[in-house]
Design an enzyme around this catalytic site. Structure first.
Site, mmCIF file in Angstrom:
data_model
loop_
_atom_site.group_PDB
_atom_site.id
_atom_site.type_symbol
_atom_site.label_atom_id
_atom_site.label_comp_id
_atom_site.label_asym_id
_atom_site.label_seq_id
_atom_site.Cartn_x
_atom_site.Cartn_y
_atom_site.Cartn_z
ATOM 1 N N HIS A 18 -24.524 -83.863 15.019
ATOM 2 C CA HIS A 18 -24.779 -85.119 15.720
ATOM 3 C C HIS A 18 -24.303 -86.279 14.862
ATOM 4 C CE1 HIS A 18 -28.918 -86.114 13.736
ATOM 5 N NE2 HIS A 18 -28.192 -85.382 12.936
ATOM 6 N N CYS A 37 -25.344 -90.762 7.692
ATOM 7 C CA CYS A 37 -25.577 -90.062 8.963
ATOM 8 C C CYS A 37 -24.870 -90.756 10.134
ATOM 9 C CB CYS A 37 -27.072 -89.949 9.245
ATOM 10 S SG CYS A 37 -27.937 -88.957 8.015
ATOM 11 N N HIS A 43 -22.203 -85.006 11.567
ATOM 12 C CA HIS A 43 -22.609 -84.085 10.507
ATOM 13 C C HIS A 43 -23.529 -83.045 11.124
ATOM 14 C CE1 HIS A 43 -25.930 -86.947 10.715
ATOM 15 N NE2 HIS A 43 -26.698 -86.028 10.167
ATOM 16 N N HIS A 45 -26.648 -79.803 10.898
ATOM 17 C CA HIS A 45 -27.902 -79.334 10.301
ATOM 18 C C HIS A 45 -28.154 -77.896 10.743
ATOM 19 C CE1 HIS A 45 -29.335 -83.307 9.036
ATOM 20 N NE2 HIS A 45 -28.906 -83.761 10.199
ATOM 21 N N ASP A 83 -28.292 -74.782 20.263
ATOM 22 C CA ASP A 83 -27.638 -74.078 19.166
ATOM 23 C C ASP A 83 -26.114 -74.147 19.279
ATOM 24 O OD1 ASP A 83 -27.654 -72.511 16.792
ATOM 25 O OD2 ASP A 83 -27.264 -70.704 17.977
ATOM 26 N N HIS A 84 -25.476 -74.480 18.159
ATOM 27 C CA HIS A 84 -24.024 -74.624 18.074
ATOM 28 C C HIS A 84 -23.494 -75.638 19.078
ATOM 29 C CE1 HIS A 84 -24.451 -71.165 15.487
ATOM 30 N NE2 HIS A 84 -23.251 -71.453 15.015
ATOM 31 N N GLU A 129 -35.560 -80.563 9.357
ATOM 32 C CA GLU A 129 -34.156 -80.982 9.342
ATOM 33 C C GLU A 129 -33.512 -80.526 8.035
ATOM 34 O OE1 GLU A 129 -32.299 -85.105 10.521
ATOM 35 O OE2 GLU A 129 -33.017 -85.171 8.451
#
Length: 142
Positions: A18, A37, A43, A45, A83-84, A129
């Site tokens: 994000h 960020c 970037h 996580h 996810d992904h 996070e």
């Protein structure tokens, strides 16, 4: 007779990317608030997400909830939707909502509430996070 209350938690790990950015702020303001960020390219996580349900232990099953059911609900929200994914581009909810971990936790909580037959059992969503940055959401509002 009152039944004992227990808390049941399941954990999953998802990978998402994000960019923390508010279109209503200037580039300078965004950089000041979000720092690295706010990187234009975003970037990622590896979020660890814990979902906790709470309720009376059923005297017949001995469970608050069948963990297999909780696993399925979490898959539908976490694995299938987040996810992904690029949260800002792939998840419509974040089109106009900044994809902070706070807002991700709210999203996960609300999505689980929608699909759980007994949504009153949902107690909290906790998102790591990083090892040092953790958000908890329990559905509370002020």
């Amino acid at each position: 007779m009152e039944r004992p209350i227990a808390y049941l938690t399941r954990k999953e790990v998802i990978s998402s990317c994000h960019r923390l950015h508010n279109e209503n702020l200037t580039e300078e303001e965004n950089k000041k608030i979000y720092g690295k960020c706010n990187n234009y390219w975003g970037h990622g996580h590896n979020y660890t997400v814990e979902v906790t349900v709470c309720g009376p232990v059923d005297p017949i099953t001995g469970m608050v909830m069948n963990i297999s059911d909780l696993k399925l609900y979490m898959k539908k929200v976490l694995m299938d939707q987040l996810d992904h994914k690029n949260l800002d581009k792939d998840v419509p909810y974040f089109k106009n909502i900044i994809s902070t971990t706070e807002n991700v936790a709210i999203y996960v909580f609300n999505e689980l509430k929608k699909i759980m037959p007994n949504s009153d059992l949902l107690y909290e969503v906790k998102i790591f996070e990083t090892d040092k940055n953790i958000v908890i959401y329990r559905g509370e509002k002020k």
